[in-house]
Scaffold this active site. Structure first.
Site, PDB file in Angstrom:
ATOM      1  N   ASP A   1      20.225 -20.973  29.205  1.00 41.52           N
ATOM      2  CA  ASP A   1      19.212 -21.980  29.497  1.00 41.52           C
ATOM      3  C   ASP A   1      17.874 -21.272  29.468  1.00 41.52           C
ATOM      4  O   ASP A   1      17.554 -20.490  30.364  1.00 41.52           O
ATOM      5  CB  ASP A   1      19.473 -22.603  30.874  1.00 41.52           C
ATOM      6  CG  ASP A   1      18.438 -23.669  31.236  1.00 41.52           C
ATOM      7  OD1 ASP A   1      17.463 -23.841  30.478  1.00 41.52           O
ATOM      8  OD2 ASP A   1      18.600 -24.320  32.289  1.00 41.52           O
TER       9      ASP A   1
ATOM     10  N   TYR B   1      20.395 -18.346  43.868  1.00 45.87           N
ATOM     11  CA  TYR B   1      20.751 -19.486  43.026  1.00 45.87           C
ATOM     12  C   TYR B   1      19.716 -19.669  41.922  1.00 45.87           C
ATOM     13  O   TYR B   1      18.525 -19.837  42.189  1.00 45.87           O
ATOM     14  CB  TYR B   1      20.839 -20.770  43.858  1.00 45.87           C
ATOM     15  CG  TYR B   1      21.184 -21.969  43.002  1.00 45.87           C
ATOM     16  CD1 TYR B   1      22.455 -22.097  42.469  1.00 45.87           C
ATOM     17  CD2 TYR B   1      20.231 -22.934  42.691  1.00 45.87           C
ATOM     18  CE1 TYR B   1      22.785 -23.170  41.650  1.00 45.87           C
ATOM     19  CE2 TYR B   1      20.545 -24.009  41.886  1.00 45.87           C
ATOM     20  CZ  TYR B   1      21.828 -24.118  41.372  1.00 45.87           C
ATOM     21  OH  TYR B   1      22.131 -25.178  40.557  1.00 45.87           O
TER      22      TYR B   1
ATOM     23  N   LYS C   1      23.532 -23.483  37.541  1.00 42.18           N
ATOM     24  CA  LYS C   1      24.973 -23.340  37.345  1.00 42.18           C
ATOM     25  C   LYS C   1      25.238 -22.568  36.058  1.00 42.18           C
ATOM     26  O   LYS C   1      24.342 -22.356  35.238  1.00 42.18           O
ATOM     27  CB  LYS C   1      25.624 -24.725  37.307  1.00 42.18           C
ATOM     28  CG  LYS C   1      26.990 -24.787  37.977  1.00 42.18           C
ATOM     29  CD  LYS C   1      26.966 -24.289  39.412  1.00 42.18           C
ATOM     30  CE  LYS C   1      28.351 -24.374  40.051  1.00 42.18           C
ATOM     31  NZ  LYS C   1      28.388 -23.702  41.348  1.00 42.18           N
TER      32      LYS C   1
END
Length: 365
Positions: free
Chosen positions: A12, A227, A230
């Site tokens: 990403d 984080y 995902k």
């Protein structure tokens, strides 16, 4: 005989609006850069996306974990991240966790699934790409494809598959691996892969050593220490001629299973198989999507692709996924829609807990 290697590497590097989809400009730049490398570094390539992830599919003869191939992918991601930052796309470069290439993109953010094999007389190849979920999302499907005779009839009626398959499982928490043989160790295999947030199937082989499947097992939050989104895994499966047929490989995706990920990587949601044209995550940044492109491999060339889930046969599972989305969304911030506390440790919740750690008091005895 020279072996063919298929490398699927994704990242990403920026999307619009929010975490929805990959910008066409990034796809164009990536395709051009890979095309320029054909005939030297690689044999053939195809560029696509699933949700906000840029997907690079490459063939070559250099084997797995090749520095030259991984550096090519890294340079493509860097250039696309640069363009994404100029356009102020969301999460520009978020999967690139290092400042400089160090020989292999594993551990640097991108997800990688590779396999090296001797081409057969006909070699169908299926490339699966997911968004808004974790690597363990493949566990259920790989078991159904390679170990469940109620799903794959070839395990019963094809003598060349009677010996079963070997599964390599990775413990992504303890950084260790183990192999299970099916059908004799099917129950032991299930004991582990039924916990997909920790135990992930990495490879599947025939008992004679023929490679059948390869997945990405990279966990972004564990590499970054925080984080950052995902993992959005990829998977490569070979089909036919002693392996499950193309139809047996994709049929298990007609069952809507629940996977971890979705909004902020913090919720369970239905895994929806879609055509590439529908691989844009909108509803609550989802639901989690999976696309499948089918190719024939011929002397390293990718013949295709065929968009395997762009088929009305999958309309019903998509409708059922939408129904499940409604049921889960009605739970709001409650489990089981929200992940368990153990899994939430790898999301943004610890940041909230930190704010209130000094306000807790011991209960009187």
């Amino acid at each position: 005989m020279v072996k063919t290697t298929v490398s699927v590497i994704k990242a990403d590097v920026g999307s619009y609006p929010g975490h929805s989809r990959t910008h066409p400009k990034l796809l164009e730049v990536a395709a051009r850069m890979l095309k320029e490398a054909e005939g030297s570094t690689i044999i053939d390539s195809y560029v696509t996306h699933c949700g906000d992830d840029l997907e690079l599919i490459m063939t070559h003869t250099k084997g797995e974990d090749n520095e030259e191939i991984h550096e090519l992918a890294w340079n493509v991601f860097l250039e696309c991240a640069k363009i994404a930052k100029e356009m102020k796309l969301y999460g520009a470069g978020q999967d690139l966790l290092a400042d400089a290439f160090s020989g292999n993109v594993k551990g640097m953010g991108p997800g990688v699934a590779e396999m090296e094999f001797e081409e057969r007389g006909s070699d169908p190849l299926l490339v699966f790409m997911a968004d808004k979920t974790e690597p363990g999302a493949w566990n259920y499907f790989l078991y159904k494809i390679f170990a469940d005779p109620f799903s794959t009839s070839g395990l019963v009626i094809d003598p060349s598959m009677h010996q079963g398959f070997t599964f390599e499982v990775h413990d992504v928490m303890e950084k260790r691996r183990i192999r299970f043989n099916t059908p004799e160790e099917s129950y032991s295999l299930l004991a582990y892969i039924g916990a997909p947030s920790r135990y992930v199937i990495k490879y599947v082989w025939k008992k004679d050593g023929t490679i059948a499947a390869s997945t990405s097992t990279q966990r972004l939050n564990m590499m970054a220490g925080r984080y950052v989104g995902k993992d959005d895994p990829v998977m490569v499966i070979r089909a036919q001629s002693g392996l499950p047929s193309v139809g047996e490989v994709i049929d298990p995706f007609r069952t809507p299973i629940l996977v971890a990920g979705w909004m902020r990587g913090s919720h369970h949601g239905p895994f929806m198989p879609v055509g590439v044209c529908d691989a844009n995550c909108t509803q609550f940044d989802g639901p989690p999507r999976v696309v499948c492109l089918g190719f024939q491999v011929s002397n390293g060339k990718l013949i295709g692709p065929a968009d395997m889930f762009d088929d009305p046969a999958f309309n019903r599972v998509r409708d059922r996924c939408c129904e499940l989305s409604d049921v889960l969304r009605a739970h709001g911030p409650f489990e089981p829609h929200r992940l368990s506390l153990e899994e939430m440790e790898y999301t943004t919740l610890p940041g909230v807990e930190k704010q209130f750690k000094d306000r807790w008091e011991d209960l009187p005895e």
